[in-house]
Design an enzyme around this catalytic site. Structure first.
Site, PDB file in Angstrom:
ATOM      1  CD  GLU A 183      -2.447   2.424  -3.885  1.00 27.65           C
ATOM      2  OE1 GLU A 183      -2.945   3.567  -3.945  1.00 27.65           O
ATOM      3  OE2 GLU A 183      -2.869   1.526  -3.124  1.00 27.65           O
ATOM      4  CG  HIS A 184      -0.266   6.009  -0.634  1.00 29.36           C
ATOM      5  ND1 HIS A 184      -0.772   7.028   0.127  1.00 29.36           N
ATOM      6  CD2 HIS A 184      -1.243   5.056  -0.669  1.00 29.36           C
ATOM      7  CE1 HIS A 184      -1.993   6.721   0.549  1.00 29.36           C
ATOM      8  NE2 HIS A 184      -2.293   5.520   0.080  1.00 29.36           N
ATOM      9  CG  HIS A 190      -1.726   1.200   1.420  1.00 31.56           C
ATOM     10  ND1 HIS A 190      -1.406   2.161   2.360  1.00 31.56           N
ATOM     11  CD2 HIS A 190      -2.851   1.649   0.806  1.00 31.56           C
ATOM     12  CE1 HIS A 190      -2.291   3.130   2.329  1.00 31.56           C
ATOM     13  NE2 HIS A 190      -3.175   2.855   1.387  1.00 31.56           N
ATOM     14  CD  GLU A 217      -5.147   5.196   3.408  1.00 33.43           C
ATOM     15  OE1 GLU A 217      -5.816   4.437   2.667  1.00 33.43           O
ATOM     16  OE2 GLU A 217      -3.989   5.564   3.119  1.00 33.43           O
TER      17      GLU A 217
END
Length: 428
Positions: free
Chosen positions: A53-54, A50, A130
Site C-alpha cells: 500500500e505504501h 501494508h 512507523e
C-alpha cells in the site's frame, strides 16, 4: 430537501463496479477496494499488504512519486490509502469533473507500480519508524497485544504493519509477486459516489480495470482455539503512570444473524457517554478518562472489546468496577429506556453519517467487500431498530464467558499482579 442517493451495482469479469448518484453535490469520491489484507500474508513476510500500500505511491511506468502526488493534488484532489486485516483501499476525492483523471491515476498506481529498489529500501526505513511509533504508543501497542492474545499462531494475531524483523524479508520481488496475485483478484470493488451517473462510471472504469480477473484471494480460516482453563493474558510492563487495559470476547463473524444485536450490545456497554461503562467507571467513580467498547467483524470470526486508560494506583478498584458492570449485565440485563436511547443514537448517527460522498463511497466499498452486494442503509437501520431487549441479553450471556475472553495490558505492575487482579473474570 435533496433527493435520496441512488445506488447502482454491476458485476463485470469478477469485479464490482458501483455508483451512488448524488447530483446535488459538486464533488466525487472514488475508492478501489481490494480484498487483501494482513490475514492473507505468510508469517515470514508479515506486513506485505501494508508495505505494498505504501509502495503504490512511489512510482509507476509513467510517473515517479512526485508526479503521482502532483497529478492528484495539483488537479484539486486528495488521495489516501489504508490497509486492514482483510482489505486494502486506495481512495481519492475531488471536483466531479475530475473523475476520468482520478480513475486514470488510481489505476496507474495500483496496476503499474514498478517498486524501484531504492524506493523500497527507503520506505522500509519509514515503515520501521512507523512500527516503533506504534510500539511506543501504549494505546496502539495494546491493540497488537490484544490481537495476539485473541489469535495466537494465526494471521489475525499479527500486526498489520508487520514487525521490524518481518519487513526485512520483504523486497521488490516479493511485493511484485504479492500484488500480481492479489491486486488482480476477483472481488475487487471500484466505487464512486457524487455528482456522476452510473453509465459514465461504467464506461470509465472498464477502460482501466485489468482485462482478466484471477481467483479470489485465499485466506487462512480461523479455527476456534479450545479453552485451556486459563484466560490468555499478554502484559507489557512499562514504567508509565497510566495502566492500559483491554478485554476482548470472541464473537461470530460478519455473516451472523447477531450482527445488529452485537452493535446494540456494544453501544449499550461503552460507546456513548450514557453507556454503562462510561457512567460507572468515569462519571460515578472517576476511575478513568477513557473507557469505551467497540466490536470488529471478519469473515469467520469477530470480537467485542473494552479499552480503558486507568489510574495505576486504583487499578484494583477499576478492575473490580469493570467486573461488576459485566456481572450486572449478565444477571439483570439492560433496561428498555437504555435500549431506546441507544437506538435513537445509532439511528441518528447512521442517517447523518452518510451525508458525504466519502461516507457513501466507504459504505459501498465495505458492503461489497464484505457481502458482495450493497447493503441498503434503510434496511440496515430497520434491522437495527428491530433488536429487542431479550436478544441483547441473550447475546450478552453467550458472549461474556470466560472461554471467550482474552486480555492485554500495559503498565507499571508486574504481570502476576495484573493476573491476580483479573482473576474474577475467569469466573464469568
Amino acid at each position: 430537501m435533496a433527493p435520496a442517493p441512488k445506488y447502482h451495482h454491476d458485476h463485470v469479469r469478477g469485479f464490482h463496479i458501483a455508483t451512488c448518484e448524488m447530483p446535488y453535490l459538486e464533488s466525487v469520491s472514488v475508492g478501489i477496494y481490494i480484498p487483501v489484507g494482513s490475514r492473507h500474508e505468510e508469517a515470514a513476510i508479515n506486513g506485505s499488504a501494508h508495505f505494498a500500500e505504501h509502495m503504490i505511491f512511489k512510482g509507476t511506468d509513467k510517473r515517479n512519486a512526485l508526479d503521482l502526488a502532483i497529478a492528484i493534488e495539483g488537479a484539486g484532489g486528495t488521495v489516501n490509502a489504508f490497509t486492514t486485516e482483510d482489505q486494502t483501499c486506495l481512495e481519492t476525492r475531488g471536483p466531479s469533473e475530475l473523475l476520468p483523471h482520478l480513475l486514470g491515476v488510481m489505476s496507474d498506481m495500483l496496476w503499474h507500480s514498478t517498486f524501484p529498489f531504492e524506493e523500497v529500501e527507503r520506505e522500509r526505513e519509514v515503515i520501521a519508524e512507523e512500527i516503533v511509533m506504534y510500539q511506543e504508543n501504549p494505546s496502539d501497542h495494546l491493540h497488537d497485544l490484544l490481537s495476539l492474545a485473541l489469535w495466537p499462531d494465526h494471521p489475525l494475531g499479527r500486526s498489520i504493519t508487520g514487525s521490524e524483523a518481518s519487513i526485512l524479508g520483504i523486497n521488490a520481488d516479493s511485493l511484485k509477486k504479492f500484488t500480481d496475485q492479489h491486486y488482480r483478484s476477483a472481488g475487487i470493488s471500484v466505487v464512486v459516489a457524487g455528482n456522476v451517473q452510473h453509465s459514465t462510471v461504467m464506461e470509465l472504469v472498464l477502460q482501466h480495470l485489468p482485462k482478466e480477473s484471477l481467483p479470489k484471494s485465499p485466506f487462512q480460516a480461523f479455527s476456534p482455539i479450545p479453552f485451556s482453563g486459563s484466560v490468555p493474558l499478554l502484559h507489557d510492563k512499562r514504567d508509565i503512570e497510566q495502566s492500559h487495559l483491554a478485554l476482548a470476547f470472541h464473537t461470530t463473524g460478519r455473516h451472523s444473524d447477531n450482527r445488529q444485536t452485537l452493535r446494540m450490545l456494544s453501544l449499550l456497554l461503552g460507546e456513548t457517554m450514557s453507556s454503562r461503562l462510561f457512567q460507572e467507571l468515569r462519571e460515578k467513580r472517576g476511575l478513568c478518562y477513557h473507557i469505551a467498547s467497540d466490536f470488529s467483524l471478519y469473515e469467520d470470526t469477530g470480537t467485542l472489546e473494552i479499552h480503558a486508560g486507568l489510574d495505576s494506583d486504583r487499578l484494583e478498584e477499576s478492575t473490580h468496577a469493570l467486573h461488576k458492570v459485566l456481572t450486572d449485565i449478565l444477571h439483570h440485563g439492560f433496561t428498555q429506556d437504555e435500549l431506546n436511547q441507544a437506538k435513537s443514537y445509532a439511528l441518528g448517527q447512521a442517517r447523518i453519517g452518510l451525508e458525504t460522498t466519502h461516507a457513501q463511497m466507504s459504505w459501498m466499498g465495505d458492503s461489497l467487500t464484505s457481502f458482495g452486494k450493497i447493503i441498503d442503509p434503510v434496511e440496515a437501520r430497520n434491522s437495527l431498530n428491530s433488536v429487542t431487549l431479550d436478544q441483547v441479553h441473550t447475546l450478552a450471556t453467550h458472549t461474556f464467558k470466560t472461554e471467550n475472553l482474552a486480555i492485554a495490558s500495559i503498565g507499571p505492575h508486574r504481570e502476576r499482579d495484573v493476573r491476580a487482579l483479573l482473576e474474577p473474570f475467569s469466573q464469568l
